[in-house]
Write a protein that holds these residues in place. Structure first.
Motif, PDB file in Angstrom:
ATOM      1  N   PRO A 222       0.810  -1.220   0.000  1.00 28.80           N
ATOM      2  CA  PRO A 222       0.000   0.000   0.000  1.00 28.80           C
ATOM      3  C   PRO A 222       0.846   1.274   0.000  1.00 28.80           C
ATOM      4  CG  PRO A 222      -0.915  -1.610   1.526  1.00 28.80           C
ATOM      5  CD  PRO A 222       0.403  -2.160   1.071  1.00 28.80           C
ATOM      6  N   PHE A 223       1.924   1.297   0.806  1.00 30.50           N
ATOM      7  CA  PHE A 223       2.791   2.477   0.832  1.00 30.50           C
ATOM      8  C   PHE A 223       3.463   2.684  -0.518  1.00 30.50           C
ATOM      9  CE2 PHE A 223       6.868   4.589   1.620  1.00 30.50           C
ATOM     10  CZ  PHE A 223       6.461   5.697   2.366  1.00 30.50           C
ATOM     11  N   LEU A 224       3.970   1.604  -1.119  1.00 29.79           N
ATOM     12  CA  LEU A 224       4.637   1.713  -2.411  1.00 29.79           C
ATOM     13  C   LEU A 224       3.697   2.245  -3.473  1.00 29.79           C
ATOM     14  CD1 LEU A 224       6.733  -0.117  -0.903  1.00 29.79           C
ATOM     15  CD2 LEU A 224       7.087  -1.288  -3.078  1.00 29.79           C
ATOM     16  N   GLU A 225       2.478   1.753  -3.479  1.00 29.15           N
ATOM     17  CA  GLU A 225       1.519   2.171  -4.498  1.00 29.15           C
ATOM     18  C   GLU A 225       1.203   3.659  -4.381  1.00 29.15           C
ATOM     19  OE1 GLU A 225      -1.671  -0.496  -3.809  1.00 29.15           O
ATOM     20  OE2 GLU A 225      -0.741  -2.182  -4.874  1.00 29.15           O
ATOM     21  N   LYS A 226       1.077   4.143  -3.140  1.00 28.04           N
ATOM     22  CA  LYS A 226       0.757   5.559  -2.958  1.00 28.04           C
ATOM     23  C   LYS A 226       1.926   6.445  -3.355  1.00 28.04           C
ATOM     24  CE  LYS A 226      -2.637   4.659   0.658  1.00 28.04           C
ATOM     25  NZ  LYS A 226      -2.959   4.729   2.105  1.00 28.04           N
ATOM     26  N   VAL A 227       3.154   5.990  -3.082  1.00 31.76           N
ATOM     27  CA  VAL A 227       4.326   6.751  -3.512  1.00 31.76           C
ATOM     28  C   VAL A 227       4.391   6.773  -5.034  1.00 31.76           C
ATOM     29  CG1 VAL A 227       6.853   6.803  -3.545  1.00 31.76           C
ATOM     30  CG2 VAL A 227       5.646   6.319  -1.410  1.00 31.76           C
ATOM     31  N   ARG A 228       4.147   5.633  -5.669  1.00 31.61           N
ATOM     32  CA  ARG A 228       4.178   5.557  -7.122  1.00 31.61           C
ATOM     33  C   ARG A 228       3.124   6.461  -7.760  1.00 31.61           C
ATOM     34  NH1 ARG A 228       8.617   3.636  -9.796  1.00 31.61           N
ATOM     35  NH2 ARG A 228       9.329   1.636  -8.982  1.00 31.61           N
ATOM     36  N   GLU A 229       1.971   6.584  -7.113  1.00 30.12           N
ATOM     37  CA  GLU A 229       0.922   7.443  -7.640  1.00 30.12           C
ATOM     38  C   GLU A 229       1.363   8.902  -7.685  1.00 30.12           C
ATOM     39  OE1 GLU A 229      -2.459   6.831  -5.206  1.00 30.12           O
ATOM     40  OE2 GLU A 229      -2.996   4.896  -6.102  1.00 30.12           O
ATOM     41  N   ARG A 230       2.203   9.282  -6.750  1.00 27.02           N
ATOM     42  CA  ARG A 230       2.640  10.675  -6.678  1.00 27.02           C
ATOM     43  C   ARG A 230       3.835  10.989  -7.578  1.00 27.02           C
ATOM     44  NH1 ARG A 230      -0.115   9.432  -2.329  1.00 27.02           N
ATOM     45  NH2 ARG A 230      -0.967  11.028  -0.947  1.00 27.02           N
ATOM     46  N   LEU A 231       4.510   9.966  -8.061  1.00 28.60           N
ATOM     47  CA  LEU A 231       5.748  10.180  -8.827  1.00 28.60           C
ATOM     48  C   LEU A 231       5.589  11.067 -10.058  1.00 28.60           C
ATOM     49  CD1 LEU A 231       7.853   6.889  -8.832  1.00 28.60           C
ATOM     50  CD2 LEU A 231       8.581   9.159  -8.144  1.00 28.60           C
ATOM     51  N   PRO A 232       4.592  10.850 -10.926  1.00 26.76           N
ATOM     52  CA  PRO A 232       4.531  11.645 -12.158  1.00 26.76           C
ATOM     53  C   PRO A 232       4.517  13.149 -11.916  1.00 26.76           C
ATOM     54  CG  PRO A 232       3.030   9.776 -12.305  1.00 26.76           C
ATOM     55  CD  PRO A 232       3.526   9.818 -10.893  1.00 26.76           C
ATOM     56  N   ARG A 233       3.771  13.599 -10.890  1.00 27.25           N
ATOM     57  CA  ARG A 233       3.699  15.033 -10.646  1.00 27.25           C
ATOM     58  C   ARG A 233       5.040  15.586 -10.163  1.00 27.25           C
ATOM     59  NH1 ARG A 233      -1.706  16.657 -10.070  1.00 27.25           N
ATOM     60  NH2 ARG A 233      -0.932  18.776  -9.918  1.00 27.25           N
ATOM     61  N   TYR A 234       5.764  14.816  -9.354  1.00 28.55           N
ATOM     62  CA  TYR A 234       7.055  15.298  -8.869  1.00 28.55           C
ATOM     63  C   TYR A 234       8.137  15.175  -9.933  1.00 28.55           C
ATOM     64  CZ  TYR A 234       5.260  16.091  -4.237  1.00 28.55           C
ATOM     65  OH  TYR A 234       4.549  16.604  -3.176  1.00 28.55           O
TER      66      TYR A 234
END
Length: 386
Positions: A222-234
């Motif tokens: 779950p933590f990995l997925e949420k971090v991955r979701e934020r990657l494109p914007r950063y």
């Protein structure tokens, strides 16, 4: 001030022929024709038989179980196979922290600036405030963790998890240490998987748990997925604030803005002496007596010269482009202005007098350097010539 990059909005889904408004019209049912006399009337249609009900019920159960397994991650592919859907929101982190993210990521190849930013966003939303007494700052360090990884990276006289620059750098060191551990495990064949995912998993559940699982443990997903979701914007944020390291290496192209340059507050994260807010100090404060002359550091054109609430009397000079990037300098808290907007100046032209206007605790010059709108540490840009 740096302009925050506008977040991109994903385009709407393409409309297909199966979408509402594009469905072909239903065919008209055939007209009823009376059966010829003497023939057996047609049988009435019955409902589904017992076998059909069993089949349908079984399919419903299978679909439900599959959906549950997909949601819990049991049927999910490795996170490294794709970044997942684009996030719908992102923290309003100041783009001026991108240089710190880059510097923190220099410790190893596995960790990137955008990954660190996305990780911090997931941990805290880039907010220092927390209801937990055991975890502090944007990276949520415990006291024990901070004793290991924390340093005074911005040289402001203290090492604190509440100092954003210190926290970014400490998280970079911590993540890179975990990356070394999981790299060693993968080399030995103990674990399989993408190094970025394994590193984040080790951060979430510990290296020992990753080693026992031999891959990404379910508890870390779950933590990995949420971090991955934020990657494109950063990733977009980092791209829109290009690395100016090459410019810094050969950037001593500005003359000193004042006769004496004792640094009273360096560039970097600090707690504002009046507001108490910890944020990036976007320039360098030079101690100087009231009324001391302040000079333009390079030829250019004055784009702003007026009183502001925070900076007091402030001057902004556009020096044109350097290696394709626009260079600007600012001079703040002046007691008097000696130039006007639109005026062309040369290096050494008086622009004002040192003062303490605006949010200031005493006479000093707040001097800034911006490259393509990104705040830079002014010191490497200044020549040692008087």
């Amino acid at each position: 001030m740096p302009v925050e990059p506008a977040g991109s909005t994903p385009p709407p889904d393409d409309v297909t022929d199966e979408s509402p408004g594009h469905r072909p019209p239903d065919r008209e049912p055939p007209s009823a024709t009376p059966a010829p006399s003497g023939t057996r009337p047609p049988r009435r249609r019955r409902g589904p038989g017992p076998l059909a009900l069993v089949v349908v019920s079984t399919m419903v159960v299978i679909v439900g179980v599959s959906g549950f397994l997909a949601l819990t991650g049991v049927l999910s592919p490795e996170l490294s196979e794709g970044p997942g859907p684009a996030p719908q929101s992102v923290s309003n982190v100041d783009a001026s922290y991108v240089p710190w993210l880059r510097k923190a990521a220099e410790a190893c190849e596995v960790v990137t600036p955008s990954l660190l930013a996305a990780q911090i966003d997931q941990l805290s939303g880039w907010d220092n405030d927390t209801a937990s007494l055991s975890e502090q700052g944007i990276a949520r360090f415990t006291d024990a963790q901070w004793r290991t990884w924390g340093r005074d990276d911005d040289a402001n006289g203290r090492s604190s998890p509440l100092d954003q620059a210190d926290a970014v750098m400490a998280l970079g060191r911590y993540d890179c240490s975990l990356a070394e551990e999981v790299t060693d495990l993968r080399t030995k064949g103990t674990v399989n998987g993408n190094l970025v995912d394994l590193t984040l998993a080790a951060y979430t559940v510990g290296t020992d748990e990753v080693a026992r699982a031999g891959r990404i443990p379910a508890g870390a997903r779950p933590f990995l997925e949420k971090v991955r979701e934020r990657l494109p914007r950063y990733e977009a944020l980092v791209r829109q604030n290009p690395d100016a390291a090459d410019g810094r290496k050969a950037s001593a192209i500005l003359i000193p803005p004042a006769g004496t340059l004792p640094v009273t507050s360096p560039f970097g994260s600090r707690e504002h002496p009046l507001t108490g807010v910890t944020k990036l100090h976007t320039g360098v404060d030079f101690g100087a007596p009231q009324g001391a002359p302040v000079f333009a550091t390079r030829d250019g054109r004055v784009t702003f010269a007026a009183m502001t609430s925070a900076y007091g009397n402030r001057v902004v000079i556009d020096h044109g482009t350097i290696a394709g990037k626009r260079l600007e300098t600012t001079y703040s808290h002046l007691s008097a202005l000696q130039i006007t907007a639109g005026q062309t100046v040369t290096a050494g032209t008086p622009v004002g007098l040192v003062g303490s206007t605006g949010l200031s605790t005493g006479p000093h010059l707040h001097f800034e350097v911006l490259l393509d709108g990104q705040y830079m540490d002014p010191m490497p840009w200044l020549s040692t010539a008087p």
